[in-house]
Design an enzyme around this catalytic site. Structure first.
Site, PDB file in Angstrom:
ATOM      1  N   HIS A 224       0.847  -1.185   0.000  1.00  0.00           N
ATOM      2  CA  HIS A 224       0.000   0.000   0.000  1.00  0.00           C
ATOM      3  C   HIS A 224       0.882   1.234   0.000  1.00  0.00           C
ATOM      4  O   HIS A 224       1.937   1.234   0.640  1.00  0.00           O
ATOM      5  CB  HIS A 224      -0.912   0.006   1.238  1.00  0.00           C
ATOM      6  CG  HIS A 224      -2.075   0.915   1.083  1.00  0.00           C
ATOM      7  ND1 HIS A 224      -1.999   2.256   1.368  1.00  0.00           N
ATOM      8  CD2 HIS A 224      -3.330   0.685   0.619  1.00  0.00           C
ATOM      9  CE1 HIS A 224      -3.161   2.808   1.106  1.00  0.00           C
ATOM     10  NE2 HIS A 224      -3.986   1.886   0.651  1.00  0.00           N
TER      11      HIS A 224
ATOM     12  N   ASP B  40      -7.963  -5.592   0.297  1.00  0.00           N
ATOM     13  CA  ASP B  40      -8.477  -6.411  -0.795  1.00  0.00           C
ATOM     14  C   ASP B  40      -7.982  -7.845  -0.771  1.00  0.00           C
ATOM     15  O   ASP B  40      -8.420  -8.667  -1.571  1.00  0.00           O
ATOM     16  CB  ASP B  40      -8.134  -5.758  -2.136  1.00  0.00           C
ATOM     17  CG  ASP B  40      -8.976  -4.527  -2.339  1.00  0.00           C
ATOM     18  OD1 ASP B  40     -10.129  -4.548  -1.875  1.00  0.00           O
ATOM     19  OD2 ASP B  40      -8.495  -3.559  -2.923  1.00  0.00           O
TER      20      ASP B  40
HETATM   21  N1  ACO Z   1       4.169  -7.603  -4.804  1.00  0.00           N
HETATM   22  C1  ACO Z   1       5.503  -7.592  -5.002  1.00  0.00           C
HETATM   23  N2  ACO Z   1       6.281  -6.505  -4.832  1.00  0.00           N
HETATM   24  C2  ACO Z   1       5.674  -5.393  -4.459  1.00  0.00           C
HETATM   25  C3  ACO Z   1       4.281  -5.312  -4.254  1.00  0.00           C
HETATM   26  C4  ACO Z   1       3.533  -6.475  -4.429  1.00  0.00           C
HETATM   27  N3  ACO Z   1       2.202  -6.477  -4.237  1.00  0.00           N
HETATM   28  N4  ACO Z   1       3.947  -4.046  -3.890  1.00  0.00           N
HETATM   29  C5  ACO Z   1       5.093  -3.348  -3.894  1.00  0.00           C
HETATM   30  N5  ACO Z   1       6.138  -4.153  -4.228  1.00  0.00           N
HETATM   31  C6  ACO Z   1       7.563  -3.775  -4.269  1.00  0.00           C
HETATM   32  C7  ACO Z   1       7.872  -2.892  -5.463  1.00  0.00           C
HETATM   33  O1  ACO Z   1       8.242  -3.656  -6.593  1.00  0.00           O
HETATM   34  C8  ACO Z   1       8.998  -2.056  -4.934  1.00  0.00           C
HETATM   35  O2  ACO Z   1      10.172  -2.827  -4.939  1.00  0.00           O
HETATM   36  P1  ACO Z   1      11.631  -2.145  -5.188  1.00  0.00           P
HETATM   37  O3  ACO Z   1      11.813  -1.191  -4.037  1.00  0.00           O
HETATM   38  O4  ACO Z   1      12.563  -3.286  -5.192  1.00  0.00           O
HETATM   39  O5  ACO Z   1      11.518  -1.450  -6.517  1.00  0.00           O
HETATM   40  C9  ACO Z   1       8.624  -1.827  -3.477  1.00  0.00           C
HETATM   41  O6  ACO Z   1       7.802  -2.954  -3.120  1.00  0.00           O
HETATM   42  C10 ACO Z   1       7.854  -0.539  -3.224  1.00  0.00           C
HETATM   43  O7  ACO Z   1       6.657  -0.573  -3.990  1.00  0.00           O
HETATM   44  P2  ACO Z   1       6.071   0.621  -4.847  1.00  0.00           P
HETATM   45  O8  ACO Z   1       5.435   0.066  -6.080  1.00  0.00           O
HETATM   46  O9  ACO Z   1       7.114   1.683  -5.021  1.00  0.00           O
HETATM   47  O10 ACO Z   1       4.983   1.164  -3.862  1.00  0.00           O
HETATM   48  P3  ACO Z   1       3.791   2.111  -4.264  1.00  0.00           P
HETATM   49  O11 ACO Z   1       3.437   2.839  -3.054  1.00  0.00           O
HETATM   50  O12 ACO Z   1       4.100   2.889  -5.483  1.00  0.00           O
HETATM   51  O13 ACO Z   1       2.636   1.061  -4.697  1.00  0.00           O
HETATM   52  C11 ACO Z   1       0.776  -0.390  -4.643  1.00  0.00           C
HETATM   53  C12 ACO Z   1       1.625   0.651  -3.879  1.00  0.00           C
HETATM   54  C13 ACO Z   1       0.398   0.147  -6.037  1.00  0.00           C
HETATM   55  C14 ACO Z   1      -0.500  -0.672  -3.871  1.00  0.00           C
HETATM   56  C15 ACO Z   1       1.608  -1.697  -4.797  1.00  0.00           C
HETATM   57  O14 ACO Z   1       1.973  -2.172  -3.524  1.00  0.00           O
HETATM   58  C16 ACO Z   1       0.870  -2.778  -5.573  1.00  0.00           C
HETATM   59  O15 ACO Z   1       0.868  -2.743  -6.816  1.00  0.00           O
HETATM   60  N6  ACO Z   1       0.223  -3.752  -4.859  1.00  0.00           N
HETATM   61  C17 ACO Z   1      -0.532  -4.785  -5.518  1.00  0.00           C
HETATM   62  C18 ACO Z   1      -1.878  -4.243  -5.973  1.00  0.00           C
HETATM   63  C19 ACO Z   1      -2.828  -4.011  -4.818  1.00  0.00           C
HETATM   64  O16 ACO Z   1      -3.047  -4.876  -3.972  1.00  0.00           O
HETATM   65  N7  ACO Z   1      -3.448  -2.812  -4.827  1.00  0.00           N
HETATM   66  C20 ACO Z   1      -4.465  -2.447  -3.829  1.00  0.00           C
HETATM   67  C21 ACO Z   1      -4.089  -1.205  -3.098  1.00  0.00           C
HETATM   68  S1  ACO Z   1      -5.260  -0.925  -1.840  1.00  0.00           S
HETATM   69  C22 ACO Z   1      -6.599  -0.251  -2.596  1.00  0.00           C
HETATM   70  O17 ACO Z   1      -6.531   0.388  -3.637  1.00  0.00           O
HETATM   71  C23 ACO Z   1      -7.844  -0.420  -1.870  1.00  0.00           C
END
Ligand code: ACO
Length: 430
Positions: A312, A370
């Site tokens: 998140h 979720d």
């Molecule tokens: N699985 C694997 N790796 C992940 C995940 C994941 N679900 N989420 C983040 N990471 C990793 C990224 O690749 C990144 O790695 P790095 O530092 O080696 O590059 C690090 O964790 C930081 O993640 P970011 O993408 O920079 O975090 P951001 O805040 O931009 O993204 C997000 C948050 C979009 C929710 C992301 O965690 C994601 O895509 N999760 C999966 C989708 C999801 O469940 N979304 C629901 C959000 S809640 C809602 O809308 C109600």
């Protein structure tokens, strides 16, 4: 807001340093007010994805991502989920305080007496293919509502804003259920106003004109909780879209349609659908045995595989909604005799492994709301492609409360971000 501190920005290019006021809110990080930066220095700030930028002032919802805290108008989500129903939560978000008994009864009556949509709306549905994604249908139909309510579209009139808010909260369940009924070729069910908001929605989804539908109170409570947990979440992508669309003076129905479009993406509201698809695929590939291999893929950046329902932007400790959702998940599966649901088993094992794995621990990746909501919705009989519609239904009140707050702010301006231009400099056509 109090302003007692200052921040000074200095430059290495000879531009004189500049002082900015620092504002403190009721709680949470201070904000540096850079509104005068461009006028004074000719420079912009650069913050794609709004990682450090507060785009508005708000009194509605507060999140402390490090503590894992979510407050609606100051009340912790755990207390609201325990003591309120969804319509009381709507009242709270829209009006700033919880209703007393009379206010609650009146609000219920008002919402429940705006649940019907104009009969002509049925024709909009017929324009869509039956296999259209219900979010595509919802974006279109909610936007189309603006064509029906010319009597209340003066956004400078607070009464009009409240009427539109009530209409949206009241009609969303009807439209979502119609989108579902259309997709399966069953007749639309008219609302039944003596049921609760959520029981009425379930009847419109699962009832038919052929026989009486009796809502199961455990399942109604579970769906009501899903609605409460998704009702608002501060300045996320869809809410910011609603605010940006509304900042131009667009009507609330059009703004909410823009919010629905934004919510659709898998990084936002589409995650519960994507999460269930992921669990389903894992089950088909061999179930719990395949988790190790799947986790390896997730950790391999070149694979582009994500653990859906994890991570998140704001919560870096845990998502308090995920805990409540997991609780509801157990209650629903027990009620339905599905305690041995294979997807639940995979979800629990996957969660346990991920929470112990360095990759997830170091990046502070925890289950979000979720992760379990898809399993609950599937158990309730809601098909996977409807999940994001349920989210949109729930979030409509948050969007409209945030929209109304913005419109009533006397300092409100049209949202107009700037850019760092990196294209061709001026050139001539030869
Ligand atoms: N699985 C694997 N790796 C992940 C995940 C994941 N679900 N989420 C983040 N990471 C990793 C990224 O690749 C990144 O790695 P790095 O530092 O080696 O590059 C690090 O964790 C930081 O993640 P970011 O993408 O920079 O975090 P951001 O805040 O931009 O993204 C997000 C948050 C979009 C929710 C992301 O965690 C994601 O895509 N999760 C999966 C989708 C999801 O469940 N979304 C629901 C959000 S809640 C809602 O809308 C109600």
């Amino acid at each position: 807001m109090t302003t007692t501190k200052k921040a000074t920005l200095s430059f290495s290019d000879g531009t004189p340093s500049i002082e900015f006021p620092v504002h403190s809110g009721a709680t949470g990080p201070d904000v540096i007010d850079i509104r005068k930066l461009y006028g004074a220095t000719g420079k912009f700030t650069f913050d794609p994805g709004f990682l450090s930028t507060a785009a508005c002032e708000s009194k509605i919802t507060y999140i402390d991502g490090d503590k894992g805290e979510l407050l609606y108008r100051g009340y912790p989500i755990e207390q609201i989920a325990e003591k309120c129903d969804y319509l009381d939560t709507c009242y709270l978000l829209l009006n700033g305080d919880l209703p007393d008994a009379k206010q609650s009864k009146d609000f219920n009556w008002t919402v429940m007496h705006h649940t019907m949509v104009h009969e002509q709306m049925t024709r909009f549905f017929q324009g869509f293919r039956r296999d259209a994604h219900p979010m595509a249908v919802l974006v279109g139909c909610v936007g189309a509502l603006s064509a029906f309510y010319h009597d209340s579209l003066d956004i400078s009139n607070s009464e009009h804003r409240m009427i539109s808010s009530i209409r949206l909260v009241a009609k969303m369940p009807t439209l979502v259920a119609m989108a579902y009924k259309y997709s399966i070729g069953q007749p639309f069910m008219y609302p039944k106003n003596d049921l609760s908001y959520t029981a009425n929605f379930m009847r419109m989804m699962f009832g038919t004109p052929c026989e009486e539908y009796t809502p199961n109170p455990v399942l109604v409570k579970a769906l009501d909780r899903i609605l409460i947990l998704h009702a608002d979440h501060e300045q996320n992508a869809s809410t910011s879209t609603v605010r940006l669309a509304g900042s131009s003076g667009a009507n609330p129905f059009a703004c909410i349609a823009a919010g629905i479009a934004t919510l659709w993406g898998p990084a936002h509201g589409g995650a519960n659908e994507a999460c269930l698809v992921m669990l389903d695929e894992l089950q088909r590939a061999g179930g719990v045995e395949k988790i190790g291999e799947f986790i390896r893929q997730v950790k391999d950046k070149s694979s582009n595989v994500k653990l859906m329902g994890f991570g998140h932007r704001v919560y870096k400790n845990y998502d308090p909604r995920a805990k409540l959702m997991r609780e509801t998940c157990y209650e629903v599966l027990e009620e339905l005799g599905l305690e041995n649901d294979p997807l639940l088993k995979i979800a629990m094992k996957l969660e346990q492994i991920a929470l112990e794995d360095d990759y997830f621990v170091q990046r502070k990746l925890y289950p979000n709301v979720d992760y379990y909501s898809g399993i609950v919705q599937r158990a309730l009989g809601i098909p996977t492609d409807m999940f994001t519609c349920i989210f949109a239904l729930a979030r409509t009140v948050g969007w409209i409360a945030q929209w109304a707050e913005m419109i009533s702010d006397p300092d409100q301006k049209i949202g107009r971000p700037r850019q760092l231009y990196n294209g061709s400099v001026r050139r001539d056509i030869r």
